[in-house]
Structures are given as C-alpha cells and as structure tokens.
Write a protein that holds these residues in place. Structure first.
Motif, short mmCIF file in Angstrom:
data_model
loop_
_atom_site.label_atom_id
_atom_site.label_comp_id
_atom_site.label_asym_id
_atom_site.label_seq_id
_atom_site.Cartn_x
_atom_site.Cartn_y
_atom_site.Cartn_z
N SER A 173 -3.74 4.71 0.58
CA SER A 173 -3.81 3.30 0.96
C SER A 173 -4.55 2.43 -0.06
O SER A 173 -4.41 1.22 -0.05
CB SER A 173 -4.45 3.15 2.33
N SER A 195 0.83 -1.19 0.00
CA SER A 195 0.00 0.00 0.00
C SER A 195 0.87 1.24 0.00
O SER A 195 1.86 1.33 0.73
CB SER A 195 -0.91 0.03 1.24
N PRO A 222 1.93 4.71 1.11
CA PRO A 222 1.69 5.41 2.38
C PRO A 222 0.81 6.65 2.23
O PRO A 222 0.12 7.03 3.17
CB PRO A 222 3.10 5.82 2.85
#
Length: 168
Positions: free
Chosen positions: A140, A135, A137
C-alpha cells in the motif's frame, strides 16, 4: 381569516418571484453565446465543424486486481487529468470536443510497461495526457500507474492507441 392571509402572502410571494426572474434574464440584444477568451460559440453543432474528429482514449491496466467500480473511478480521475492537460495545450480542440461529441473510449493494457510506453509516446507527440497512480494491492505504500488518458484528433490518437483492444 388566518387561511386567507396565508394565501394572500403566498400569492404575493409568487408574483415577486416571477418579477425578479423576468428581470434577471438578459436582454435579447446582449450576446451571451460567446466565450470570453475565444470567439467560438458555446452551442456548436457538427455542421459548424464538418471535419471535427477528436476523442479521448483511456487505457486501463488489466494486470492490476481492481473491480469494475475501482476501474470506473480511476477512469474518471484520468478523464479529469487529461481534460486539464488539454485545456492548457489545446483549448480550442477541447472546446469543440466538449460541445459536440465528447467521445471517450476505454482500452486495455496488459502491463505497466505497455501503459508507460503509450504514455511516453503520447507525450512525445505533444498530445494532452493524464496518468493516475493508485496504491499497489500488495504494497500500500507504493503507487503504481493504473490508467492513462490521451486526447487529440482521431488520427493522432489512433497512431498511438489504434492496435489496443477495447476494455471489457
């Protein structure tokens, strides 16, 4: 009296366990050192393969904000992905690597573009590869590539990753 009976039961249990352990071991005449799908022995040494030189190189991105534990987890996932790819593409080389050396090196990439170029170059040379997406940051919902793995003979892998710096 109760203590004597308990000790007797314990002694009988140990003897029965020993008998079953001895009987479950294969007879010396049975050859258990062979892999069923190929004739390579399970226990190998470098003298069996004097020209053996294979390794797995993991390339992790430095531009993604991940701490050391996240990088370690991603490298572990990339190792498994690359291992599964190698088991399909080069099972004999993988078997030799697994039983002799298991050399793994982690190098750095400084952008997503650099990582994907290395991945595409390895695939073009038909080397076993693995890629891990994580993911982002900042978003997400978006997945970004963070680590790739490349497996093969040293000269093949070095042709692609030889100029990379070790991850530190």
């Amino acid at each position: 009296m109760n203590v004597v009976v308990s000790i007797l039961y314990l002694f009988i249990g140990v003897i029965i366990g020993y008998v079953f352990t001895v009987k479950s071991k294969p007879a010396p005449s049975q050859n258990t050192n062979k892999v069923e799908d190929d004739k390579t022995p399970k226990k190998c040494s470098k003298k069996d393969f004097p020209h053996f030189d294979a390794k797995m190189v993991l390339v992790a991105r430095k531009d993604v904000k991940m701490d050391r534990s996240q990088i370690g987890a991603e490298c572990g996932r990339a190792t498994l992905e690359t291992y599964h790819s190698a088991s399909e593409i080069r099972p004999k080389l993988l078997h030799q690597w697994r039983t002799i050396a298991q050399a793994k090196i982690v190098c750095s990439a400084f952008s997503e573009q650099e990582l994907l170029e290395l991945y595409n170059a390895a695939n073009a040379d038909e080397l076993p590869t693995g890629i891990v997406y994580s993911s982002d940051p900042t978003n997400s919902a978006q997945k970004i590539p963070t680590v790739i793995g490349i497996f093969g003979r040293n000269d093949e892998v070095n042709k692609i990753t030889g100029k990379l710096k070790l991850f530190n």
